[in-house]
Design an enzyme around this catalytic site. Sequence first.
Site, PDB file in Angstrom:
ATOM      1  N   CYS A 331      42.860  32.295 -15.501  1.00  0.00           N
ATOM      2  CA  CYS A 331      41.621  32.190 -14.738  1.00  0.00           C
ATOM      3  C   CYS A 331      41.897  31.660 -13.322  1.00  0.00           C
ATOM      4  O   CYS A 331      42.530  32.324 -12.533  1.00  0.00           O
ATOM      5  CB  CYS A 331      40.599  31.348 -15.491  1.00  0.00           C
ATOM      6  N   HIS A 443      40.345  33.473 -20.993  1.00  0.00           N
ATOM      7  CA  HIS A 443      40.476  32.219 -21.737  1.00  0.00           C
ATOM      8  C   HIS A 443      40.613  32.552 -23.219  1.00  0.00           C
ATOM      9  O   HIS A 443      40.031  33.525 -23.706  1.00  0.00           O
ATOM     10  CB  HIS A 443      39.231  31.356 -21.543  1.00  0.00           C
TER      11      HIS A 443
END
Length: 507
Positions: A331, A443
């Site tokens: 991310c 994630h």
Amino acid sequence: MANSIMLQGTSSNVGKSILATALCRIFSQDGYQVAPFKSWNMALNSYVTADGGEVGQAQAIQADAAGIEISVDMQPFLIKPKGDGQSQVIVRGRPLGDFGVDRKNPEYIEWAMEIIDDSLQRLSSEYELIVLEGAGSPAEINIKDKDIANMKVAKLNQTPVLLVADIDRGGALAAVVGTLKLLETEERALVKGVILNKFRGDFELLKSGVEILEEKIGKPVLGVIPYLKDIRIPEEDSVSLADFCKEEGEVEIGVINLPHISNFTDFDPLGYEIGVELNYLEADAKLDNYDAIILPGTKNTIFDLNYLHTSGLARKIIAQANAGKTVIGICGGYQMLGKKLVDPDLVEGRISQMIGLGLLDIETTFNREKVTHQVIGRVSSDLGFFKSLKNQIVTGYEIHMGDTKLGDNTQPLFRIESRSKEKVDILDGTYNPNLSVWGTYLHGIFDNDNFRRSFVNSLRREKGLTEDCYSSRSSLEESYDKLAEIIRDNLDMDKIYQIIEEGEIKG
């Protein structure tokens, strides 16, 4: 109207979340349709609901322990600190905006409590039992009138409260007495008992203290919970990183402990692998001995990228990558690995553009729209350790506010096929030419057993180690059951049920 019970604490990090998880599991085992609820939470570990709403990781874990799908009503307010006194306020899973610490005026409090009450009433119509969790302490006298996480919530439906204290840190008995004294009469009446958590040692030495405490407060101690070990359930926030087990292993993985680190639970599955040593690294860390370096997610990518440059960590990470060591970005960490980050609307702060680490041929532009989805995708690369995973399904979730473009000769790692249960065809992630550096927005990528094992075994092969000594981490289901068993053995569940059903302990 569902029955309910609430856990509040004498301070933060006393173990309310893990106890709420245990109660959700216990009540579910006992045949109840149970749901967790936390009205207001400040945390950087978040999760995405099936419909794309953002909630705290802890409440997602509690819902999972209860055997249900997490919904935004289970956490109507999530606060994500960004720095400089600013936090992103997320209401029922959607970003409301960035606000300062002075946001909570009376009109805001009234509006927020209406939303909290509405969410709680909706849950009460769908479930038999609600396990509520407070935040911090209910007795912070300077902000008590603004507290929308504790007693204001308990008083909505006169929910009985169990007060939790961390006896491991010292001063727990005094903290219980002081907390109760600082509560108003009506609030004190809602507290039906005390739980002493994280106890190490001989109970006989504590017994007299428990008796004195009960006499002073006129309320029972309903349980003394031992300090939990080997319970592999993700922690709520970065305060727990200091307690992370640094067991020696043949493979060493280092996660950069960014100032605004978020979703560090992405890496728990790696730490649970037999033979893997997982450490969180500060600015003065030596990176040479690590087999892989991970840049995690962050709530403020620009700020934390600047931290890497000014602290010298950027130089160290680049040196490791140039030496062929594995460097990974998840991310915000993925964004940092690129050539450039552009923030035209100053979404991340006060800097409109910053040079990245230059380890991946990507550029990221931040925008105001937040992407939050549960995703299903497939491995698209057939190079390196990804080759054995080609076309295999992976699951995860996205939480980001940037669009990342791949360079002309750059190949993606994954092809996203589903976002929030809608069919899509989106490319994600990439890698450098020699596959030593790679990144993704996903994630939870290491929660995928085959992906995680292939990655760890690739590190083992580089060190000339065999692959077959690794086992998967214990399943969450086993951890929930183990946790529930320990809490049952040390908490008076008969009295807990009596409190829930009758509001008082009789006899």
